[in-house]
Write a protein that holds these residues in place. Sequence first.
Motif, PDB file in Angstrom:
ATOM      1  N   ASP A 217      12.526   6.687  -2.396  1.00 30.10           N
ATOM      2  CA  ASP A 217      12.360   7.453  -3.645  1.00 30.10           C
ATOM      3  C   ASP A 217      11.023   6.961  -4.226  1.00 30.10           C
ATOM      4  OD1 ASP A 217      12.642   9.746  -5.577  1.00 30.10           O
ATOM      5  OD2 ASP A 217      13.809   8.560  -6.850  1.00 30.10           O
ATOM      6  N   MET A 218      10.031   6.597  -3.621  1.00 26.54           N
ATOM      7  CA  MET A 218       8.782   5.933  -4.178  1.00 26.54           C
ATOM      8  C   MET A 218       7.786   7.113  -4.656  1.00 26.54           C
ATOM      9  SD  MET A 218       7.907   3.459  -0.691  1.00 26.54           S
ATOM     10  CE  MET A 218       6.537   3.272  -1.042  1.00 26.54           C
ATOM     11  N   VAL A 219       7.636   8.237  -4.090  1.00 26.61           N
ATOM     12  CA  VAL A 219       6.954   9.103  -4.293  1.00 26.61           C
ATOM     13  C   VAL A 219       7.833  10.755  -4.580  1.00 26.61           C
ATOM     14  CG1 VAL A 219       4.603  10.596  -4.161  1.00 26.61           C
ATOM     15  CG2 VAL A 219       4.903   8.035  -3.720  1.00 26.61           C
ATOM     16  N   ARG A 220       7.543  11.550  -5.590  1.00 25.45           N
ATOM     17  CA  ARG A 220       8.055  12.917  -5.433  1.00 25.45           C
ATOM     18  C   ARG A 220       6.827  13.698  -6.055  1.00 25.45           C
ATOM     19  NH1 ARG A 220      12.885  11.612  -9.766  1.00 25.45           N
ATOM     20  NH2 ARG A 220      14.007  10.063  -8.745  1.00 25.45           N
TER      21      ARG A 220
ATOM     22  N   ILE B  48       3.797  16.842  -0.057  1.00 24.18           N
ATOM     23  CA  ILE B  48       3.985  15.776   0.846  1.00 24.18           C
ATOM     24  C   ILE B  48       4.484  16.187   2.249  1.00 24.18           C
ATOM     25  CG2 ILE B  48       5.402  13.575   1.065  1.00 24.18           C
ATOM     26  CD1 ILE B  48       5.812  13.563  -1.755  1.00 24.18           C
ATOM     27  N   THR B  49       3.834  15.773   3.441  1.00 29.96           N
ATOM     28  CA  THR B  49       4.030  15.835   4.427  1.00 29.96           C
ATOM     29  C   THR B  49       4.362  15.100   5.430  1.00 29.96           C
ATOM     30  OG1 THR B  49       1.756  16.102   5.320  1.00 29.96           O
ATOM     31  CG2 THR B  49       2.699  18.242   4.283  1.00 29.96           C
TER      32      THR B  49
ATOM     33  N   THR C 298       0.318   9.203   4.908  1.00 31.78           N
ATOM     34  CA  THR C 298       1.695   9.091   4.444  1.00 31.78           C
ATOM     35  C   THR C 298       2.026   7.603   4.505  1.00 31.78           C
ATOM     36  OG1 THR C 298       2.377  11.180   4.883  1.00 31.78           O
ATOM     37  CG2 THR C 298       3.904   9.536   4.354  1.00 31.78           C
ATOM     38  N   TYR C 299       1.463   7.020   5.682  1.00 30.97           N
ATOM     39  CA  TYR C 299       1.914   5.550   6.149  1.00 30.97           C
ATOM     40  C   TYR C 299       1.301   4.653   5.038  1.00 30.97           C
ATOM     41  CZ  TYR C 299      -2.401   5.859   8.996  1.00 30.97           C
ATOM     42  OH  TYR C 299      -3.704   5.985   9.385  1.00 30.97           O
ATOM     43  N   ALA C 300       0.202   5.256   4.165  1.00 26.95           N
ATOM     44  CA  ALA C 300      -0.681   4.320   3.390  1.00 26.95           C
ATOM     45  C   ALA C 300       0.262   3.934   2.153  1.00 26.95           C
ATOM     46  CB  ALA C 300      -1.929   4.786   2.736  1.00 26.95           C
ATOM     47  N   LEU C 301       1.312   4.861   1.960  1.00 24.24           N
ATOM     48  CA  LEU C 301       1.981   4.579   0.712  1.00 24.24           C
ATOM     49  C   LEU C 301       3.049   3.443   0.899  1.00 24.24           C
ATOM     50  CD1 LEU C 301       3.076   8.281  -0.013  1.00 24.24           C
ATOM     51  CD2 LEU C 301       1.485   6.770  -0.969  1.00 24.24           C
ATOM     52  N   ILE C 302       3.235   2.836   2.248  1.00 24.84           N
ATOM     53  CA  ILE C 302       4.128   1.789   2.403  1.00 24.84           C
ATOM     54  C   ILE C 302       3.389   0.436   2.834  1.00 24.84           C
ATOM     55  CG2 ILE C 302       6.199   3.154   2.922  1.00 24.84           C
ATOM     56  CD1 ILE C 302       5.762   2.632   5.939  1.00 24.84           C
ATOM     57  N   SER C 303       1.930   0.922   3.201  1.00 22.71           N
ATOM     58  CA  SER C 303       1.156  -0.328   3.711  1.00 22.71           C
ATOM     59  C   SER C 303       0.389  -0.986   2.597  1.00 22.71           C
ATOM     60  CB  SER C 303       0.540   0.309   4.905  1.00 22.71           C
ATOM     61  OG  SER C 303      -0.565   1.038   4.610  1.00 22.71           O
ATOM     62  N   ASP C 304      -0.111   0.098   1.556  1.00 17.44           N
ATOM     63  CA  ASP C 304      -1.084  -0.211   0.700  1.00 17.44           C
ATOM     64  C   ASP C 304      -0.154  -0.220  -0.778  1.00 17.44           C
ATOM     65  OD1 ASP C 304      -3.117  -0.860   2.291  1.00 17.44           O
ATOM     66  OD2 ASP C 304      -3.346   1.293   2.288  1.00 17.44           O
ATOM     67  N   SER C 305      -0.866  -0.832  -1.883  1.00 11.91           N
ATOM     68  CA  SER C 305      -0.250  -0.720  -3.134  1.00 11.91           C
ATOM     69  C   SER C 305      -1.035   0.501  -3.830  1.00 11.91           C
ATOM     70  CB  SER C 305      -0.777  -2.105  -4.019  1.00 11.91           C
ATOM     71  OG  SER C 305      -0.356  -2.091  -5.104  1.00 11.91           O
ATOM     72  N   PHE C 306      -0.075   1.071  -4.763  1.00 12.34           N
ATOM     73  CA  PHE C 306      -0.286   2.142  -5.540  1.00 12.34           C
ATOM     74  C   PHE C 306       0.480   2.126  -6.647  1.00 12.34           C
ATOM     75  CE2 PHE C 306       2.934   4.007  -3.381  1.00 12.34           C
ATOM     76  CZ  PHE C 306       3.481   4.825  -3.997  1.00 12.34           C
TER      77      PHE C 306
END
Length: 412
Positions: free
Chosen positions: A202-205, A224-225, A243-251
């Motif tokens: 549930d990182m991003v909605r 979100i796709t 999409t994979y940047a959300l788990i590989s980088d910090s936001f």
Amino acid sequence: MKHYLYDLLIDKGFSVDTAKYLNMLALLIALLIVAFIIDFVTKRLLRRFSATIAKRTKTNFDNILITNKLPRNVAHIVPLIILIEFVPQVFSDFPVVEDVIEKTLKVIAILLTLRILQSVLLSIRDYLKTLPRYKDKPIYSYIQVFMIFMWLLAIFSMFAIVTGISFWEFVTSIGAVSAIIILVFRDSILGFVASIQVTVNDMVRIGDWITFEKYGADGDVIEITLATVKVQNWDKTITTIPTYALISDSFKNWRGMTNSGGRRIKRSVILKASTIKFLTDTDIERYKKIQLVSEYLNTRSNEISAANIENEIDKSVLINGRNLTNFGVFRKYLQAYIENHSALNKDMTMMVRQLEQTTQGIPLEIYTFSKDQRWVNYEYIMGDIFDHVLAAVTYFDLEVYEFVLEPKKTIS
């Protein structure tokens, strides 16, 4: 028995094709009604049984199993088995449809197994969280890894069922071309794994306000796709993030602020250190006219005077003994001011603090939260507070630091 209605319709003069379709439709309706009734009864029985067991046992694990819907998922097993068992009887005259329905039910059975397994694992996670020695352990990470492997096995099994080849033949054929698949579908695979992680955690909605400096994104998530996340920035431009940047980088996700009931105000004003002084009795009497600190000054000045008299302090020199300063009284004034401000959230942190001295002066920071989170209103509230702060400084004989560029001297 399965052709009873068929034979009856033929005797009534219906055509062969019509009799087949009506016979199949009647059997299908009867099967679905039986499956629905069994599902309903099984669900009620399991729910009552689970509730009874939960009341009698001391552990809360069974309560957690109910919360994670394990009895409800298990209740679907019996009607699903009945459907798989009797579908060949219903569609015996339609082999193509029978094959499709059977494969679909087997795929549903695999998905149901995953749901049951997930309910059990989530229950284990929630239960372990209640134990002190497992609170700081990354239990959910292990569960995620296990579920990823289970999903892979399930996907391979579903493909094997749909294509009609054995599971091991399918896995072997996948292994032979896996390098090519990974090369061609690298972004899709990364996006798929990332989307699972984003959904599960549930990182991003959609609708979340996120800030992603690497990609210049600062705004609301609008889509979100599998491969991308679209963010509409505050200037109405659109930023597309893999999409994979959300788990590989910090936001930064501002959802916590949105749900908290307040938006943080954290800003300071720098005061000249040279204007800070000890207060004389005359200063104190003058400051007592300021209503927000009058009570504080009455109480505090009496305490300090009593302490100085008790300890026989020589107050002919102001630095001796205990004293009030204009800086400290101003800090107390601002604390009282924000605590009485109608636009600030009283249930969240409200603090006025002195920061480390800089070459320009001493920063005095206001740390609080506005009730209104809307950007325009938030900026208005913050501006209103600091308008007052800047205007109030002079009443305490303090000065705000301003950098003034001196004109260059001309050589005559």
